[in-house]
Design an enzyme around this catalytic site. Structure first.
Site, PDB file in Angstrom:
ATOM      1  CE  LYS A   1      -9.425   3.126  -0.296  1.00  0.00           C
ATOM      2  NZ  LYS A   1      -8.889   4.028  -1.043  1.00  0.00           N
TER       3      LYS A   1
ATOM      4  NE  ARG B   1      -7.042   8.383  -6.634  1.00  0.00           N
ATOM      5  CZ  ARG B   1      -7.051   8.051  -5.171  1.00  0.00           C
ATOM      6  NH1 ARG B   1      -6.145   7.570  -4.633  1.00  0.00           N
ATOM      7  NH2 ARG B   1      -8.058   8.671  -4.549  1.00  0.00           N
TER       8      ARG B   1
ATOM      9  CE1 TYR C   1      14.615 -21.018  -1.589  1.00  0.00           C
ATOM     10  CE2 TYR C   1      13.281 -19.318  -0.169  1.00  0.00           C
ATOM     11  CZ  TYR C   1      13.428 -20.570  -0.990  1.00  0.00           C
ATOM     12  OH  TYR C   1      12.505 -21.421  -0.970  1.00  0.00           O
TER      13      TYR C   1
ATOM     14  CG  MET D   1       5.313 -18.554  -0.620  1.00  0.00           C
ATOM     15  SD  MET D   1       4.764 -19.748  -1.828  1.00  0.00           S
ATOM     16  CE  MET D   1       5.586 -19.035  -3.374  1.00  0.00           C
TER      17      MET D   1
END
Length: 809
Positions: free
Chosen positions: A483, A581, A707, A756
């Protein structure tokens, strides 16, 4: 299912010693390293590169209790529980058993042979047919005397049809393959010069290959090869070509500017034109073979054209790589025959980025005079700038070609002189047989990759699989979690390796992941976690098996299957023993079994639960409680269902710490990928995320980086910008010096915020240069601790835009 008694006759045993005539046999084994269901395996002691008889003891110690042998000197007293079958030829016995099993398969079998394109045609046909049929195909290139036998053993009536590939290299090999496959429908792809040294003439090779269709009712092939004159009397043919006599007539084939081809065909007064993303002759011929086969099988021309538009090139060994000195490298260094050379040269011709084109060619063994002339003819037709020859048998090219030639006696000599050869601004094709190791030349010519990549070592993954298998009893099945893109390591690439190593089950998170695996030839049972109603159709058409965790989803599935008139659809019941769950609670067992008992539409394959804290000794009592609660719940369900199911509760941590939780099957997850949360196993690192330095700046103290000016420099600094950011999966939490990377073996910290697509590193205290390689996670466990997470998150968050590079070693 077979028993030892039922196997006695088909393998033609001349002598036997059977301890348990009713012992069930499910698996055929020939490699003691890959035995998984020992108690129910029949081991064939093949005499190949290594004598299989020397591994009988190893197989016996792993639990195998049945052996097919040819040697008379076996000390049976040393194997008091083992049964033995003595035969004259072990491989022949295996083939006879495969033939016997094949006779029980009453669905259509398609047999494919030819010089080239067998695997591609098989894969494409499977892809085209499996949208509405359950298709069994021989895995990968299992087309040999052994491979075909092993392929046929997995045939079952669960499939609507089978596609089996057959390959030969010597006379008289096809008789054995035909006796096993016995195709109802035959496909002959083409005839070329592959394995030319094994046959004295082209006619002899065709005659040998055609033997596959000795009992086939119909044979499909391109008419231009003239195969019909070699077919047995009474064979029905179905051909394609440019003649009015062909069943499928090929009209215009036009190459388009976008690298695709437009093809016009006519069939029974119908005319259709379609586009495929190929322009090379081999791919187009393979497409037409598939089209003709589907027409023969009754598909409409319109439906087929729609299907063909979705075909894509299969991953083959020929690779296009960026080279040094503005070169393009076409790496095809694994085989060398005239047919594959022509295909590779066609690909070279398609490369328009450079005017100059160079061929590096190794010797070709087994070329007679006629084939030598064929090679000369092929090379004369190419617009080559020069040819570099490796070896000693192609000297006759010297006076036959008007192309400049350079000769080197060996690959080593070429490597030594490579710098003196001016290779720049050109496309270079490396074409050689394996024994010449032209990959050594490729490594020197290919430019260093300057992109962010995730390198995945498949041999390390295979090692880790063996480590976990080594601590499991031989009768415990293995389910592997693939998965979340196989924890970031890839999809079908990893699944293919697991299939080769014969794990028992795969597990995916979403149905789409399972569908993709099916489309890439994965035929292992696949469990889909927590599916919803929208994917029921995909589950059915792709033979995917759902986890059932609630009454809502169970009732919806039963209703869907009832409408489709399906019976005994495999499902996996999830019990909630403490994770809270998903899953049925233990006090819901009575209601659950009542519903299941009244629903013939489904059949429970496995029942499972999930250990909450198997890796935490503080919660050992809770783990014991989970195991006991699970066992009691399954006992209640089995008692009412009336049949046994496979039980599994142990995850990766459970495999390491809780042998009492092994039961019938275990689920291996993150450990396979080289991460042991308990750090108890000796595992190999499977993946490594790498990037490169784009730029280095010298900045004074007091400057800021990134930034919001968060990266404040307190000293004169050298700042390196690297090509990875949060869009690639490198979390913003690694900013401000939290993240640590490695350059040339030395660790450095991040500076400022993570961007990014990029981030910055402080390389003031080390030697670093632009384009240097950067290891993003030098210590995955440490990296996860730094941002208060677990390695799972770091791995699965690596973006799909990050290129995966697979290698062995």
């Amino acid at each position: 299912m077979y028993t030892l008694a039922s196997i006695l006759i088909p393998i033609h045993s001349k002598q036997h010693l059977i301890r348990d005539t009713e012992l069930p046999i499910y698996d055929l084994a020939y490699d003691s390293r890959k035995i998984r269901n020992a108690e129910h395996s029949l081991f064939f002691a093949l005499k190949n590169v290594r004598d299989g008889h020397t591994f009988i003891r190893d197989a016996y110690q792993k639990g195998v209790r049945a052996f097919v042998v040819s040697r008379e000197d076996i000390d049976v007293v040393s194997y008091p529980e083992a049964s033995f079958f003595w035969v004259d030829d072990v491989l022949a016995a295996l083939q006879k058993l495969a033939s016997y099993h094949r006779e029980k398969f009453n669905k259509p079998v398609i047999g494919i042979t030819g010089s080239n394109g067998k695997t591609i045609v098989k894969e494409w046909l499977t892809q085209l047919l499996q949208e509405d049929k359950k298709v069994y195909q021989s895995p990968k290139s299992y087309n040999s005397q052994l491979g075909v036998a092993l392929s046929l053993w997995d045939l079952s009536d669960d499939y609507d049809c089978a596609i089996i590939e057959a390959g030969i290299s010597l006379p008289d090999e096809m008789d054995q393959l035909e006796a096993m496959i016995r195709p109802d429908i035959g496909i002959m792809t083409n005839i070329g010069v592959a394995h030319a040294d094994g046959f004295t003439s082209k006619a002899l090779k065709i005659t040998e290959k055609i033997k596959l269709f000795k009992h086939a009712k119909d044979v499909i092939f391109p008419s231009r090869y003239g195969f019909e004159v070699y077919l047995p009397a009474g064979s029905r043919t179905f051909t394609f070509g440019e003649s009015d006599r062909d069943d499928v007539k090929i009209g215009r084939i036009e190459e388009r500017r976008d690298g695709s081809s437009s093809i016009q065909v006519s069939y029974r007064q119908e005319i259709a034109t379609f586009t495929v993303p190929f322009i090379d002759k081999a791919s187009i011929e393979n497409v037409l073979i598939c089209l003709t086969t589907l027409l023969f099988l009754g598909y409409s021309l319109d439906a087929i054209v729609h299907k063909l538009g979705r075909l894509r090139p299969l991953e083959m060994r020929l690779q296009l790589k960026t080279g040094r000195n503005n070169c393009s490298i076409i790496d095809d260094t694994y085989s060398n025959d005239l047919a594959s050379l022509q295909i590779a040269l066609d690909f070279l011709h398609q490369q328009q980025q450079h005017k100059k084109k160079t061929l590096i060619l190794s010797d070709m063994e087994g070329l007679n005079e006629k084939l030598q002339m064929k090679l000369i003819s092929i090379l004369r037709q190419q617009n080559l700038t020069r040819i570099i020859v490796v070896g000693k048998t192609l000297k006759y090219l010297q006076d036959k070609l008007q192309i400049p030639l350079l000769f080197f006696a060996s690959t080593e000599e070429l490597v030594r002189n490579l710098r003196e050869i001016s290779l720049e601004n050109e496309s270079i094709l490396l074409k050689g047989s394996r024994r010449y190791h032209l990959e050594d030349v490729s490594k020197l010519l290919v430019a260093k990759s300057h992109e962010t990549v995730l390198e995945i070592n498949l041999s390390a993954l295979e090692h880790n699989l063996k480590v976990y298998r080594s601590i499991l009893p031989s009768n415990v099945k293995l389910m592997v979690m693939v998965k979340a893109f196989s924890y970031g390591s890839g999809s079908y690439e990893v699944a293919n390796l697991l299939q080769f190593n014969k794990v028992d089950y795969l597990t995916v998170a979403f149905a789409d992941e399972g569908v993709e695996l099916r489309q890439h030839g994965i035929d292992l049972p696949i469990m889909v976690l927590s599916p919803d109603e929208q994917v029921f159709e995909s589950l059915l058409t792709s033979s995917l098996e759902p986890e059932i965790y609630s009454f809502r989803i169970l009732k919806a599935l039963i209703s869907f299957l009832r409408m489709r008139k399906e019976k005994a659809f495999p499902i996996h019941i999830k019990i909630d023993t403490g994770m809270h769950r998903l899953g049925f609670l233990p006090d819901e067992m009575e209601e659950l079994v009542t519903l299941l008992a009244a629903a013939p539409e489904v059949k429970v394959k496995t029942i499972f639960s999930h250990l909450v804290a198997a890796g935490n000794e503080q919660h050992a009592d809770f783990t014991k409680q989970q195991i006991a609660l699970f066992s009691a719940s399954v006992d209640r369900l089995e008692a009412r269902l009336g049949y046994k199911v496979v039980r599994h509760i142990a995850n990766t941590a459970g495999i390491v710490n809780w042998p009492s939780a092994y039961m019938d099957m275990v689920r291996l997850g993150i450990g396979l990928y080289g991460v042991d949360m308990d750090e108890k196993m000796v595992l190999e690192k499977v993946s490594e995320l790498k990037t490169t330095i784009t730029q280095i700046k010298e900045l004074p103290a007091g400057e800021t980086v990134g930034y919001d000016r968060k990266g404040v420099l307190h000293r004169p600094s050298r700042i390196a910008t690297v090509k990875i950011g949060y869009a690639d999966g490198y979390s913003r939490r690694f900013g401000g010096g939290v993240g640590e990377m490695s350059i040339n073996g030395q660790k450095v910290r991040t500076v400022g915020s993570i961007c990014m697509d990029m981030c910055m590193l402080d390389v003031t205290d080390m030697v670093a240069h632009e384009l240097d390689e950067v290891v993003v996670f030098p210590d995955l466990m440490e990296a996860s601790r730094r941002i208060d997470t677990i390695p799972y998150e770091l791995l699965v968050n690596i973006s799909a835009r990050v290129k995966r590079v697979y290698f062995y070693g």
